[in-house]
Design a protein around this motif. Sequence first.
Motif, PDB file in Angstrom:
ATOM      1  N   LEU A 137      -6.775 -24.022  57.083  1.00 50.91           N
ATOM      2  CA  LEU A 137      -5.591 -23.778  57.902  1.00 50.91           C
ATOM      3  C   LEU A 137      -4.633 -24.969  57.868  1.00 50.91           C
ATOM      4  CD1 LEU A 137      -7.402 -22.103  60.943  1.00 50.91           C
ATOM      5  CD2 LEU A 137      -6.001 -20.941  59.213  1.00 50.91           C
ATOM      6  N   THR A 138      -4.840 -25.858  56.903  1.00 52.91           N
ATOM      7  CA  THR A 138      -4.020 -27.061  56.755  1.00 52.91           C
ATOM      8  C   THR A 138      -3.151 -26.960  55.508  1.00 52.91           C
ATOM      9  OG1 THR A 138      -5.702 -28.421  57.856  1.00 52.91           O
ATOM     10  CG2 THR A 138      -4.077 -29.573  56.496  1.00 52.91           C
ATOM     11  N   PHE A 139      -1.853 -27.203  55.676  1.00 49.74           N
ATOM     12  CA  PHE A 139      -0.911 -27.163  54.550  1.00 49.74           C
ATOM     13  C   PHE A 139      -0.058 -28.431  54.581  1.00 49.74           C
ATOM     14  CE2 PHE A 139      -1.722 -22.828  56.016  1.00 49.74           C
ATOM     15  CZ  PHE A 139      -2.247 -22.267  54.865  1.00 49.74           C
ATOM     16  N   ASP A 140       0.064 -29.066  53.437  1.00 50.56           N
ATOM     17  CA  ASP A 140       0.839 -30.309  53.351  1.00 50.56           C
ATOM     18  C   ASP A 140       0.361 -31.327  54.377  1.00 50.56           C
ATOM     19  OD1 ASP A 140       2.441 -29.185  51.323  1.00 50.56           O
ATOM     20  OD2 ASP A 140       3.719 -28.221  52.826  1.00 50.56           O
ATOM     21  N   ASN A 141      -0.950 -31.372  54.538  1.00 53.26           N
ATOM     22  CA  ASN A 141      -1.607 -32.309  55.466  1.00 53.26           C
ATOM     23  C   ASN A 141      -1.252 -32.065  56.931  1.00 53.26           C
ATOM     24  OD1 ASN A 141      -2.984 -33.823  53.402  1.00 53.26           O
ATOM     25  ND2 ASN A 141      -1.014 -34.773  52.904  1.00 53.26           N
ATOM     26  N   LYS A 142      -0.813 -30.857  57.250  1.00 56.63           N
ATOM     27  CA  LYS A 142      -0.507 -30.491  58.633  1.00 56.63           C
ATOM     28  C   LYS A 142      -1.421 -29.348  59.061  1.00 56.63           C
ATOM     29  CE  LYS A 142       4.425 -31.654  58.268  1.00 56.63           C
ATOM     30  NZ  LYS A 142       5.815 -31.092  58.341  1.00 56.63           N
ATOM     31  N   ILE A 143      -2.149 -29.560  60.157  1.00 52.94           N
ATOM     32  CA  ILE A 143      -2.995 -28.491  60.687  1.00 52.94           C
ATOM     33  C   ILE A 143      -2.075 -27.469  61.353  1.00 52.94           C
ATOM     34  CG2 ILE A 143      -4.894 -27.892  62.236  1.00 52.94           C
ATOM     35  CD1 ILE A 143      -5.880 -30.792  61.953  1.00 52.94           C
ATOM     36  N   SER A 144      -2.099 -26.239  60.840  1.00 52.85           N
ATOM     37  CA  SER A 144      -1.105 -25.250  61.244  1.00 52.85           C
ATOM     38  C   SER A 144      -1.623 -24.212  62.235  1.00 52.85           C
ATOM     39  CB  SER A 144      -0.564 -24.534  60.004  1.00 52.85           C
ATOM     40  OG  SER A 144       0.010 -25.471  59.118  1.00 52.85           O
ATOM     41  N   ALA A 145      -2.924 -24.198  62.487  1.00 51.39           N
ATOM     42  CA  ALA A 145      -3.479 -23.246  63.448  1.00 51.39           C
ATOM     43  C   ALA A 145      -4.818 -23.756  63.942  1.00 51.39           C
ATOM     44  CB  ALA A 145      -3.630 -21.864  62.822  1.00 51.39           C
ATOM     45  N   VAL A 146      -5.196 -23.304  65.136  1.00 48.72           N
ATOM     46  CA  VAL A 146      -6.502 -23.634  65.707  1.00 48.72           C
ATOM     47  C   VAL A 146      -7.522 -22.662  65.118  1.00 48.72           C
ATOM     48  CG1 VAL A 146      -7.864 -23.739  67.826  1.00 48.72           C
ATOM     49  CG2 VAL A 146      -5.459 -24.451  67.853  1.00 48.72           C
ATOM     50  N   PRO A 147      -8.575 -23.150  64.475  1.00 51.53           N
ATOM     51  CA  PRO A 147      -9.566 -22.246  63.884  1.00 51.53           C
ATOM     52  C   PRO A 147     -10.179 -21.305  64.919  1.00 51.53           C
ATOM     53  CG  PRO A 147      -9.892 -24.478  63.079  1.00 51.53           C
ATOM     54  CD  PRO A 147      -8.911 -24.563  64.217  1.00 51.53           C
ATOM     55  N   TYR A 148     -10.421 -20.064  64.499  1.00 52.05           N
ATOM     56  CA  TYR A 148     -10.985 -19.067  65.411  1.00 52.05           C
ATOM     57  C   TYR A 148     -12.256 -18.426  64.855  1.00 52.05           C
ATOM     58  CZ  TYR A 148     -11.392 -14.487  67.712  1.00 52.05           C
ATOM     59  OH  TYR A 148     -11.860 -13.363  68.336  1.00 52.05           O
TER      60      TYR A 148
END
Length: 433
Positions: A137-148
């Motif tokens: 869920l990480t793109f361009d070293n940015k966590i983009s969502a909370v894992p579910y």
Amino acid sequence: MIHLRGAKALRIAAVAATTGLAILAGATGAAADTVVKWLHLETDPNYVAVWRKIADQYEAKHPGTKIEMQFLANEAFKAKLPTLLQSKDAPDFFFSWGGGVLKQQQATGTLLDLTAAMNAKDGAWLKSYNQAAVKGLTFDNKISAVPYKLGTVSFFYNKALFAKAGVDAGAIKTWDDYLAAVKKIKAAGIAPIAGGGGEKWPIHFYWSYLVMRDGGQQVFNDAKNGKGNGFNDPAIIKAGEQLAELGKLEPFQPGYLGTTWPQALGVFGDGKAAMILGFENTVANQRTNSGDGKGLAADNIGRFAFPAVTGGAGLATDTLGGLNGWAVTKKAPPEALDFLAYLTNAENERTMAQAGMIIPVAVGAEDGVKGPLMHEAADQLAHSTWHQNFFDQDLGPSVGRVVNDVAVGIVSGQITPKDGAQQVQDAFEQDQL
């Protein structure tokens, strides 16, 4: 502006500091409740009840915060979300399938970058999850969502109907074995497969798996990165030919092209089709969508992985499925992050797993997985040699829509496998402009 007092103010202020959100604590006067808007697409009332109970428990522990659950049906969710995210009615967090769709949402600046919040306090929040889930869920070293949750798509079958047709599910190892089983079931006067062609995406599972089995990870990765023959690769065209071969057997129930996914689950749950290619929680979902609300007894349902393709580059242990999370919008209050950390902690993920809802991603929640078929799915994921997100999500919304259209077009005989591959390639090239 949000006014908070006491311990809650300190806790929320700490979250705010990591997210860059300003907050004023200690102000005098009564404060209005902070409402956290949660957008989901869950249709199972039993699952929603589990969430509501968790939300109620959170509210009881955090006076002044209200969790407002909002629902959109699957297709409406996909259609309306882009506009909704740009409006004043945008949710604070919403369900995500990850992949290219989530990456695109992040690129538009709609989402909150969760990296700082998750790495605060020595990364305690970050470390609470399976790290492969975070990475996905990480793109361009940015966590983009909370894992579910994690999930995988596989075949579920009605043991009684298989026995009536004289089919041994354990003997279905290859695609040829599968086609032979479909023919045998049909000859017994039974609809072989419950199909949800009305929503299209359930049919794309077949095309996706065949692409994976024929081409393997290299072919698919090359295609989605614009290398080689792209989606016109011979292995991808062959996958379409195999899907067309299945379609010629007329394996689905009558009217499948107008059938929604919940209705397809009902067809399976009512014993009107011998099998369904579905999610890990199919046992519970077929029960909910069946005519009598009971569906097939759990001990009458079996499960097997999507079969291998003889001579294909892909492995039978490669899996297709979701890596789902909760994406947070930039306007979300700090309470939204605090609640999400609570919703997805080990205790609550264990509760959801025990209810048959999920294969958890929270560390320590694995023991909550109940039921032999859910255990099988979890074990399959644990030994997956390549776990691929749903094609219609991984390739982004524009290409994903074409993938779904093409899958239905091929299986129903409306387009040729070669034309279908070209349509996906055209959509991919257009998306790169």
